[in-house]
Scaffold this motif. Structure first.
Motif: not given
Length: 443
Positions: A437, A375, A431
């Motif tokens: 994300i 990201d 994550f």
């Protein structure tokens, strides 16, 4: 191809037996974290496998900007701008910081509107940012021939000298009591009852209560040997610098074909603001799904490249023992070869936009490995599954300017202080906890 000359830093010769915190990595982020921690009275050891600031921390453009930041980074960068104002006095050293403004050009009405919308991210901050017409742009940067609709201009943005900053911060940390070791790779983490209790270095063992991983492009590999999955890839950006040149712009400029900033020595740092190289390596497949959303948005700005780098990285072990040499000892400095074609294209585009650069002489070329996350937002976070272990990495090309505040936030998290900004966007667990994300445009 050697990197830029970095202010020399001579590391300590003696390894401390015990400290409160070990910081792994001597770039701008690691050094800033060490300085913040030692200023709070903690005993700190900073361990760098090579030289202080010899990788991306000295190879970046030298921009200190809040403009065009991902909205999630804006609060932290606002804090960084406040720190930069007094940084030279705090460090007792010149780092070349100056507020000269940064401009992002707009080629058409669509880009103009996008940049104009981005300014809403600064609402509530006392930071001036405004849209310029082409006439206003030309008044600030005379001598140009850029056919643009306008530009986003943030006067409080500025620049500093990457080859000076990390060594200056590390020296200040040492003056305040930190141990700073160079050519001292940390091989791994030691734990007791599930918590960090020390680190193994190539020069011996250091007992500690906490360890901060600020290893830049090496962080994912280090984390993997620790049993953690950190999705991160390397992107290669090629940069050149010129000899001193009179008559060029004072403000930094990003345009579709080039990006420039004036250097303290009167020369210019020049790069391609839109094109970077992504080598296809084993991690490209390991983290393919993580990066798929980003590739949909950013593929035009990446030059995918196959080659021997795949084999080089395939030979690097993913796991090693603490009593054997680690990969970090076999490669002290990550020094990728620059792309001359990308550099020359940027310089030619610049010469068309500002004819004064026809006289510019290239003094040096280099490249750096940018540590990117899916990201494009850094990890500045503790690790829930390993108490006492913290990560500050993945700054995705935005780390130099934000480094003073990133170090402050990391120190807040380690010490349990009220964080200077909300750390939630930077949590490592995003994550793995099912969070969406996404790559948010800087517009």
């Amino acid at each position: 191809m050697p990197g830029p000359f970095v202010v020399p830093f001579h590391g300590d010769t003696e390894l401390p037996a015990k400290v409160d915190v070990v910081v792994i990595g001597g770039g701008a982020i690691g050094a800033s974290t060490a300085l913040e921690l030692v200023e709070r009275g903690l005993k700190v050891a900073l361990c760098e496998k090579g030289g202080i600031g010899h990788e991306q921390s000295s190879r970046n453009w030298g921009w200190v900007r809040i403009s065009r930041r991902d909205p999630r980074e804006v609060p932290l960068m606002a804090e960084a701008l406040r720190i930069w104002d007094g940084q030279a006095e705090r460090l007792g050293r010149d780092v070349g910081y100056t507020r000269a403004g940064i401009m992002f050009t707009c080629a058409n009405d669509t880009e103009f509107a996008q940049h104009e919308r981005w300014m809403k991210n600064l609402e509530g901050y006392q930071i001036e940012s405004r849209m310029l017409t082409q006439r206003e742009f030309d008044a600030i940067c005379p001598g140009g021939k850029l056919p643009i609709k306008g530009a986003l201009y943030t006067p409080l943005d500025g620049r500093a000298e990457p080859q000076k900053v990390a060594p200056a911060v590390a020296e200040a940390a040492r003056e305040r009591g930190a141990h700073v070791m160079t050519e001292c790779a940390v091989r791994g983490i030691d734990t007791k009852a599930g918590k960090v209790c020390g680190v193994f270095t190539e020069r011996g063992y250091i007992a500690c209560d906490a360890a901060v991983l600020a290893g830049g492009a090496w962080s994912s590999l280090f984390a993997r040997n620790t049993g953690l999955r950190l999705p991160q890839l390397k992107v290669i950006n090629s940069v050149l610098r010129t000899k001193p040149l009179e008559g060029g712009p004072e403000a930094a400029i990003w345009s579709n074909g080039f990006a420039i900033r004036k250097r303290q020595d009167g020369g210019y740092t020049i790069a391609n603001g839109f094109e970077n190289i992504a080598d296809i390596v084993p991690d490209s497949f390991r983290f393919f799904k993580d990066f798929m959303p980003a590739l949909k948005h950013e593929w035009r700005s990446l030059v995918m490249r196959g080659g021997l780098r795949f084999l080089d990285e395939a030979r690097i072990p993913n796991h090693w023992k603490m009593d054997e040499a680690s990969p970090f000892e076999y490669c002290r400095v990550l020094d990728p070869k620059p792309s001359f074609s990308l550099q020359d294209r940027a310089l030619n585009n610049l010469r068309k936009a500002f004819p004064v650069f026809a006289k510019a002489e290239v003094a040096q070329r280099w490249a750096g490995a940018i540590d990117v996350t899916p990201d494009a937002v850094p990890v500045i976070s503790g690790v829930d599954t390993l108490p006492g272990f913290y990560i500050a990495t993945g700054f995705s090309g935005h780390g130099f300017g934000i480094s003073p505040a990133a170090g402050r936030l990391m120190a807040d998290i380690v010490t349990g202080h009220m964080p200077c900004v909300d750390p939630a966007p930077f949590r490592f667990s995003r994550f793995s906890d099912g969070s969406k994300i996404e790559l948010i445009s800087g517009f």
